[in-house]
Design an enzyme around this catalytic site. Structure first.
Site, short mmCIF file in Angstrom:
data_model
loop_
_atom_site.label_atom_id
_atom_site.label_comp_id
_atom_site.label_asym_id
_atom_site.label_seq_id
_atom_site.Cartn_x
_atom_site.Cartn_y
_atom_site.Cartn_z
N HIS A 375 7.78 -15.49 52.30
CA HIS A 375 7.31 -16.15 53.51
C HIS A 375 8.15 -17.35 53.94
O HIS A 375 7.82 -17.98 54.95
CB HIS A 375 5.88 -16.64 53.34
CG HIS A 375 4.87 -15.55 53.50
ND1 HIS A 375 4.35 -15.20 54.72
CD2 HIS A 375 4.32 -14.72 52.60
CE1 HIS A 375 3.49 -14.21 54.55
NE2 HIS A 375 3.46 -13.89 53.28
N LYS A 566 0.36 -26.06 65.39
CA LYS A 566 0.87 -25.49 64.14
C LYS A 566 0.88 -26.62 63.11
O LYS A 566 0.69 -27.79 63.47
CB LYS A 566 2.28 -24.92 64.32
CG LYS A 566 3.23 -25.89 65.06
CD LYS A 566 4.59 -25.28 65.35
CE LYS A 566 4.61 -24.29 66.47
NZ LYS A 566 4.77 -22.91 66.03
N ARG A 567 1.11 -26.30 61.85
CA ARG A 567 1.21 -27.36 60.87
C ARG A 567 2.31 -28.35 61.28
O ARG A 567 3.29 -27.99 61.93
CB ARG A 567 1.50 -26.77 59.47
CG ARG A 567 0.28 -26.19 58.81
CD ARG A 567 -0.84 -27.18 58.63
NE ARG A 567 -0.53 -28.16 57.62
CZ ARG A 567 -1.06 -28.19 56.41
NH1 ARG A 567 -1.96 -27.30 56.05
NH2 ARG A 567 -0.72 -29.12 55.54
N LYS A 572 9.54 -27.71 62.16
CA LYS A 572 8.89 -27.21 63.37
C LYS A 572 9.18 -28.11 64.58
O LYS A 572 8.92 -27.75 65.72
CB LYS A 572 7.39 -27.06 63.14
CG LYS A 572 7.03 -25.93 62.16
CD LYS A 572 5.54 -25.88 61.88
CE LYS A 572 5.13 -24.84 60.85
NZ LYS A 572 4.95 -23.49 61.45
N THR A 673 3.24 -16.87 63.87
CA THR A 673 2.25 -15.96 64.41
C THR A 673 1.55 -16.64 65.59
O THR A 673 1.01 -15.96 66.46
CB THR A 673 1.19 -15.55 63.36
OG1 THR A 673 0.68 -16.73 62.74
CG2 THR A 673 1.79 -14.61 62.32
N LYS A 677 0.07 -15.09 69.22
CA LYS A 677 -1.27 -15.31 69.80
C LYS A 677 -1.14 -15.86 71.21
O LYS A 677 -1.88 -15.45 72.13
CB LYS A 677 -2.06 -16.32 68.96
CG LYS A 677 -2.31 -15.93 67.52
CD LYS A 677 -2.82 -17.15 66.73
CE LYS A 677 -2.69 -16.94 65.24
NZ LYS A 677 -2.85 -18.21 64.48
C1 LIG Z 1 -1.92 -18.89 63.80
C2 LIG Z 1 -2.26 -20.14 63.11
C3 LIG Z 1 -1.27 -20.86 62.42
C4 LIG Z 1 0.18 -20.42 62.40
O1 LIG Z 1 0.83 -21.01 63.50
P1 LIG Z 1 2.45 -21.01 63.60
O2 LIG Z 1 2.70 -21.55 64.97
O3 LIG Z 1 2.88 -19.59 63.48
O4 LIG Z 1 2.94 -21.88 62.52
C5 LIG Z 1 -1.61 -22.03 61.80
N1 LIG Z 1 -2.87 -22.50 61.83
C6 LIG Z 1 -3.85 -21.85 62.50
C7 LIG Z 1 -5.23 -22.43 62.51
C8 LIG Z 1 -3.58 -20.65 63.15
O5 LIG Z 1 -4.56 -20.01 63.78
#
Ligand SMILES: *Cc1c(COP(=O)(O)O)cnc(C)c1O
Length: 831
Positions: A375, A566-567, A572, A673, A677
């Site tokens: 990952h 995101k985190r 990032k 991911t 979304k």
């Molecule tokens: C989808 C999701 C992530 C992943 O987000 P990335 O932008 O791909 O890092 C992290 N936290 C939550 C709550 C999510 O739903």
């Protein structure tokens, strides 16, 4: 059958029991009212909102229960091959709404609740998120469970039932403050504890070697202390079918025998203290994303849930089989990153030490059973455990790892004679001041499949991270681009868009997301454009209302909603986003006409509690918001940091997003991911050629994607050539002014020097090339603003993004895992 209960079971007909199974509003209402009275022990009029949430959830669980036992029986009777997903994290979010969607009873529940004067939405909002994960990796596991059940695959998840999930984030004076996530405080209606299936797990102790009656050498792991794993099962319902799979999470409990030993010795107090020691194992999720802290308790957690799961899998296998040679034909185990990689050594221990198989045979079985998913490419996330820690905690596993390594390196030697460097690079053991076990190497050597999670990531994995393994076992490496479940991330979170889509292309896309392509017939349909924009506008209004309640900021619903959720991680590059906002604001202050269109920048992000730089970036974003929001009237710019980013918050923000910020330094984001979304909900991506952004852009075409920044290869070349961020700073006036303003303390009145180190680090190191990509980012942001001005073209791009999102369904991903790695078949369950 001598068991009288078994004989009784068929006589309870489902029709007679509509209170438990009926999905019409009247049955749901009866089921709900019975649970208020008999499960909560309340009169309807004195029941609290929480009682009602519990009662409705239990009524929904009833409707899953008969499918759940039926699914289990079907798999058992057909003796199917099963896929087991081992993951230290499951970021599930809330279950009630999703279960209502997947069972097709949302409307019935809404009506049933209306009839008794209860607002369904209020109940849904009562549920705490199941936050047993940090971010993308844990959410992926949750999406996979949904897809496995929806596609009728015999799949099961195994993990840890953390008493405290990912911390709750408060923002106090602009700073992140962590609070314990007490998600179980009021009870969890979805889980069922199965104490009869508890598993003992050994830690510490020593290994005895002797020769068995058959003349074979035998190892016995003895002594140490035992902890018990107690399984809690959660039903995972497929969408629109009869499959209900299981997520089995293990909780640590002190072993009774051990307690008694001390207790009988008169040391009552110590026996209670030791009990606590055992039970801390499943106490709390480690809050690091893509970072290994190297804590002993973390290794204990990993072995704890792996040992329980392997024992459970072997027990289930032995119910119908004797010969382990058939094991890989009935069992596929996927390792979600290296967190469960110790499973390779554990299965070997069970097969060799307990079941007395020959080493070679056991190893062949092990390899055929496991697949490993990588990952991350970040060096600081690569799990390595000191051999000394292993020796103390898991002495037999260390021996097994050494033996695997010995035999593997012999293979390497034969293949590449006299190549000491290669042996050193490939070894499962890192030599150095402190000897360490490389968990990724253990996972690769012990598996028949190694996959990355996006095309670019798999390429870089082969080329840069595990090149020697890729050279030796090219057939083992493969790509499985991540995906997201359209049930949660469209049907559930964006009912307005879901309804609009269905009105044009009919139902069915929920299970076959490629059908979204049919939206392309409506690309230039004016009425559809208007309806699509109206949906986005209503979603933006809803989010603005929520943020008003939460943060007392009035977002302009006509602004571009530009989101980065995101985190919080340096790679990032939330800092790139923040710098750009400061530049825009400084421009707007000089000349408001430079702002082409009002814009609301939304951030949501948790920082690991020990990650100081990340926490400073949160403080900075809040500081910028404080200043900028006060004169939004003249600049049109707003900045909101939405606290406690989690699944249920993502479900509110994503449907309202116009721009999806996916701006990681190329080569660092394995897949992402969140990008998928947002695309699925009609946001346009502003992104680098990183992770799955590459594939998103390929799907939608360059004209429907805002691309900027260096490529992964250019990033490497730039660093190799001696990257000097200060040169960028010196040559870019607006960037320099923004950085100087931040460094001057303008956004941190409580401490003028607060952000100086953050800016100095950008000038002196800038590991993630924020400055190198700044100009390209700024220019592309200007394109975004101009493009938004042209309503029709913008809307067309959004619709096209939705229409091309089909490939990013986790159903596609899971089919690929099932067919190409696990070799498991779909097993539909009868009514
Ligand atoms: C989808 C999701 C992530 C992943 O987000 P990335 O932008 O791909 O890092 C992290 N936290 C939550 C709550 C999510 O739903």
């Amino acid at each position: 059958m001598s068991d009288p209960l078994r004989a009784q079971a068929p006589h309870v007909s489902l029709e007679e029991d509509a209170t438990r199974t009926g999905k019409d509003p009247a049955s749901v209402r009866r089921g709900f009212l019975e649970h208020v009275r008999y499960s909560r022990g309340k009169n309807p009029e004195t029941s609290t909102a929480h009682d009602r949430f519990m009662a409705l959830s239990l009524a929904v669980r009833d409707r899953l229960a008969h499918k759940w036992v039926k699914t289990a029986r079907t798999y058992y009777e057909k003796d199917v091959k099963r896929a087991y997903y081992l993951s230290a994290e499951y970021l599930l979010g809330r279950a009630l709404g999703n279960n209502l969607i997947n069972t097709g009873m949302y409307e019935a529940a809404e009506q049933a609740m209306r009839e008794v004067g209860v607002d369904l939405t209020t109940l849904i909002e009562m549920e705490p998120d199941a936050g047993l994960g940090n971010g993308g990796l844990g959410r992926l596991a949750a999406c996979f469970l949904d897809s496995l059940a929806t596609l009728a695959y015999p799949g099961m998840g195994y993990g840890i039932r953390y008493e405290f999930g990912i911390f709750t984030q408060d923002i106090v004076d602009g700073y992140q403050v962590e609070r314990a996530d007490e998600w179980l405080k009021f009870g969890n209606p979805w889980e069922i504890v199965r104490p009869e299936k508890a598993v003992p797990v050994r830690f510490f102790g020593r290994v005895e070697h002797h020769t068995g009656a058959d003349g074979q050498r035998v190892a016995r792991w003895v002594g140490g202390k035992t902890v018990v794993g107690v399984p809690f099962d959660t039903p995972i319902a497929g969408f629109g079918n009869n499959t209900v799979n299981t997520l089995r999470l293990w909780q640590a409990r002190a072993s009774e025998e051990f307690d008694l030993l001390l207790f009988n010795a008169g040391d009552y107090e110590r026996s209670v203290v030791e009990k606590n020691d055992s039970e801390v194992i499943s106490k709390v999720l480690y809050p690091n994303d893509a970072f290994q802290a190297g804590k002993e308790l973390r290794l204990k957690q990993q072995y704890f849930f792996v040992a329980c799961s392997i024992a459970d899998i072997v027990r289930r296998y032995l119910k119908g089989h004797k010969d382990f040679r058939d094991f890989p034909n009935k069992v596929a185990i996927q390792l979600n990153d290296t967190h469960p990689a110790i499973a390779v050594a554990e299965l070997m221990r069970v097969l060799v030490d307990e079941k007395r198989l020959q080493w070679d045979e056991a190893f062949h079985i092990t390899q055929q059973t496991f697949g490993y998913t990588n990952h991350t490419l970040l060096a600081e996330a690569m799990e390595k455990w000191p051999a000394t820690l292993f020796e103390r905690l898991l002495p037999r596993h260390l021996e097994i790892i050494y033996e695997i390594n010995h035999r593997f390196l012999r293979q390497v030697q034969i293949r590449y004679p006299f190549d000491e460097e290669r042996l050193r690079r490939l070894s499962l053991v890192e030599e150095g001041a402190e000897k360490k076990i490389r968990m990724a190497h253990l996972a690769v050597v012990g598996s028949h499949s190694v996959n990355g999670v996006a095309a670019l990531h798999t390429d870089l994995l082969r080329r840069d991270v595990l090149p020697d393994f890729a050279a030796m076992f090219p057939e083992r490496f493969n790509n499985k681009t991540n995906g997201v479940t359209p049930r949660r991330w469209l049907s559930w979170c964006n009912p307005r868009l879901a309804k609009l889509i269905t009105s044009r292309i009919g139902a069915g896309w929920e299970k076959d997301l490629d059908q979204l392509r049919k939206l392309e017939e409506h690309l230039d349909d004016k009425a559809f454009h208007t309806a699509f924009r109206e949906v986005k506008q209503q979603n933006k209004h809803d989010l603005a209302q929520h943020i008003q309640d939460l943060r007392s900021v009035s977002l302009n619903p006509n602004a571009i909603f530009d989101v980065q959720i995101k985190r919080l991680h340096e790679y990032k590059r939330q800092l790139l986003n923040a710098l750009h906002i400061v530049v825009l604001w400084m421009r707007a202050r000089r000349d408001p006409s430079t702002i082409v269109h009002p814009r609301a920048f939304l951030f949501g992000a948790k920082a690991a509690p020990g990650y100081q730089q990340a926490k400073q970036i949160i403080r900075l974003v809040n500081g910028i918001g404080e200043v900028i929001n006060s004169d939004a009237g003249t600049t049109g710019l707003q900045v909101v940091f939405v606290p406690n980013y989690r699944v249920s918050l993502a479900e509110r923000i994503i449907p309202a997003a116009d721009v999806s910020e996916q701006i990681s330094t190329a080569g660092w984001e394995a897949s992402g991911t969140g990008n998928m979304k947002l695309m699925l909900n009609g946001a346009l991506t502003l992104g680098t050629l990183d992770g799955a952004n590459v594939e998103i852009r390929e799907e939608v075409g360059d004209e429907n994607f805002f691309l900027f920044g260096l490529t992964a290869d250019e990033v490497i070349a730039r660093k190799k050539a001696g990257y000097r961020p200060r040169d960028v700073y010196n040559s870019h006036q607006e960037l320099r002014e923004a950085m100087d303003l931040i460094a001057s303390g303008f956004f941190s009145p409580e401490d003028r020097n607060l952000f100086k180190p953050l800016m100095d680090n950008l000038l002196e190191e800038d590991r993630y090339l924020v400055l190198a990509d700044f100009d390209s980012y700024m220019k592309k942001q200007e394109d975004v603003a101009r493009a938004y001005q042209d309503h029709d073209t913008w809307t067309r791009k959004c619709i096209l993004n939705v229409a091309r999102a089909g490939i990013f369904s986790s159903d596609r991903t899971i089919k690929q895992y099932a067919e190409e790695i696990w070799r498991v078949k779909q097993i539909p369950v009868d009514q």
